[in-house]
Design a protein around this motif. Sequence first.
Motif, short mmCIF file in Angstrom:
data_model
loop_
_atom_site.label_atom_id
_atom_site.label_comp_id
_atom_site.label_asym_id
_atom_site.label_seq_id
_atom_site.Cartn_x
_atom_site.Cartn_y
_atom_site.Cartn_z
N LEU A 32 1.05 -1.33 -0.02
CA LEU A 32 -0.03 -0.01 0.09
C LEU A 32 0.93 1.15 0.14
N ARG A 34 1.03 5.27 0.29
CA ARG A 34 0.39 6.21 0.72
C ARG A 34 1.29 7.60 0.42
N VAL A 113 -7.07 3.30 -4.17
CA VAL A 113 -7.64 1.96 -3.64
C VAL A 113 -8.59 2.38 -2.46
N ASN A 114 -8.29 3.70 -1.81
CA ASN A 114 -9.07 3.86 -0.67
C ASN A 114 -10.66 4.32 -1.19
N GLY A 152 -1.48 -1.00 -4.28
CA GLY A 152 -2.46 -0.09 -4.04
C GLY A 152 -1.82 1.33 -3.83
N THR A 153 -2.29 2.34 -4.32
CA THR A 153 -1.99 3.64 -3.98
C THR A 153 -2.97 4.67 -3.48
N LEU A 166 -6.39 -1.97 5.97
CA LEU A 166 -5.06 -1.57 6.21
C LEU A 166 -4.18 -2.79 6.64
N PHE A 169 -3.07 -5.47 3.88
CA PHE A 169 -2.12 -5.01 2.88
C PHE A 169 -0.67 -5.66 3.83
N ALA A 172 3.41 -1.39 3.56
CA ALA A 172 3.15 -0.04 3.45
C ALA A 172 4.16 0.92 3.27
N HIS A 285 1.64 0.86 9.38
CA HIS A 285 0.18 0.98 9.16
C HIS A 285 -0.66 0.08 9.95
#
Length: 643
Positions: A32, A34, A113-114, A152-153, A166, A169, A172, A285
Amino acid sequence: MPGYPFSAIVGQDQLRLALVLCAINPAIGGVLVRGEKGTAKSTIVRALARLLPSPLGSTDQHRAPLVELPIGATEDRVVGSIDLERVLRDSEHAFRPGLLARAHDGVLYVDEVNLLHDHLVDVLLDAAAMGRVHVERDGFSHAYPSRFVLVGTMNPEEGELRPQLLDRFGLAVDVAASRDLDIRTAVVVRRLAYERDPQAFADAYAAEDAQLAERIREARDAVTAVRLPEREIRRIAAICARLDVDGMRADLVIARAAVAHAAWRGGDTVVEDDVRIAAELALPHRRRRDPFDETGMSEDELDDAISEARSAAGDEDEPGEDPGPQDPGSQDPGPGGPGEPDGDGPHDDGPGGGEEPSPEPPNGPSGSPRERQAGAPGPGFVAPRFELPGRGSGAAGRRSRSISPRGRIVRDAPFTGHGMHAPATIRAAAAEVPRRGGLAIRLQDMRGAAREDREGNLVIFVVDASGSMAARDRLSAVTGAVRSLLRDAYQRRDKVAVITLRGRSADVVLPPTSSTDVAARRLHDLRTGGRTPLAEGLVEARSLIQRERRRDPDRRALVVLLTDGRATAGPDPVARARSTARGMARDGIASITIDCEHGMVSLGLAAELAHHLRGGYVRLNELSASTVSGVVRAARGPGAAAA
């Protein structure tokens, strides 16, 4: 045009390492990413896919597939569905796999992805963990392999993932544009060089990319032979226990990532430094249990946990082995990281009653008369589920019922030209086989699919921050209630806005946003005191809804008004507040009034206001009861509907 080379990317070492580890062992569970826009997230993912052979572990020259999952994808598109073409053409009961089948032996990339529906995120993460997809639907029982590197971004300012997702994943990484001038200069220089001659630029880094690809392949081949001593397993368990990590997933992820890192550096045994690097990627995360918890983990916290874990591992006096090079590049990692835009280019990367005086001295903390800060929220509040009536068609969420083309099929329905229910259509046609002499789909056989889902709403908190609220020290209770409601909005994928009432005006202290942690910070800094401009607050909420309807007409709004019902600012404040409330009711604006009145004698002003709003009504002390349950519906009609 050739893509931007992985080895040409400057900075973002931690992200590149995380991606490489998942490429070595996809069972880690994906990455992930972020961070803010323009940090080369998309560039790095696409560049990684070009390094991977297909199938995984092969030495052939075919590149691994890169499958990008659109935000609007349906579950049918993701996992697969009935192959209608073969059914109609060959009368064969056939299944058509979805995007997860195409991603096998490659990279599955989900930007934002959020914003993806939670149940689809669950599907992706299950597939990433198991390496297979099992489909039970439309009369099918089907399974197919789907082993991929999941990436996923997301931009946290656009809304967070729930802590439960969270945790799913594996790794992160938080990314940001570098503040180092040399790195920023290198980014610009190499991007401009790529734009001038993409092919020449790619050729200049072809050898380094080839070395990276070979090194990844060798690490894949070696990973199963890497030894994970019991000492290191105990170390992993001790670190997770020391940092109070929930569940056992983190322990397993760290173990897999540590093994992958040992293989990446060319080692045959996992050592402490492998564990440390894996923990840095797997734990930050997972420390977020609540939407208001900060993500991340300081180096000091990790150092303390590792130091305490040494005694559990039995090597308190033994130094760790040098893990060797960690960077995914064999030499200079190259440019292309921070500060670059997303896209396909090199770095591709929105009533009445008197007013009681404030207990503050004439000059409050900020120097303004009768003003004070909200302070810490009161504890112990439990939010019931607020729900809008009827069915909407807004963005996917978890609050109110909606009709959505991406929802689950609940039944068949008359066909309206789109969204055909294939099994029901085939059943209708099959019933006519004896009369027609064979299977033939005709217009009268067509059946549509009725889909039902949940939507996220725009929840506007209108908070009375006047002197009467502060005088009896009720504001901490109010902020505690709002914090509880914000947590509920976070879990239900709402957008939120906050309007405060104090003095002579109503202020939008937080425009509509999906980031509830921003809302919590604004609430903490809330200033109080003065009169109660109740009518102005309702007018501002009404105007805000009208503006947002032009921007997003399908997102329904819910006004949550926290007040004692007193209206004291402006001419004829009581009549104006009642008139504005009736206007909101005529507009069909759903509302919930939370009565913050406190004391032995109740004036019932908030309940009367809720009547004019034709909305739901709840007392503040009811939110603080641990027995709160059920749904409070924002009614549109006479009286309030509460459950």
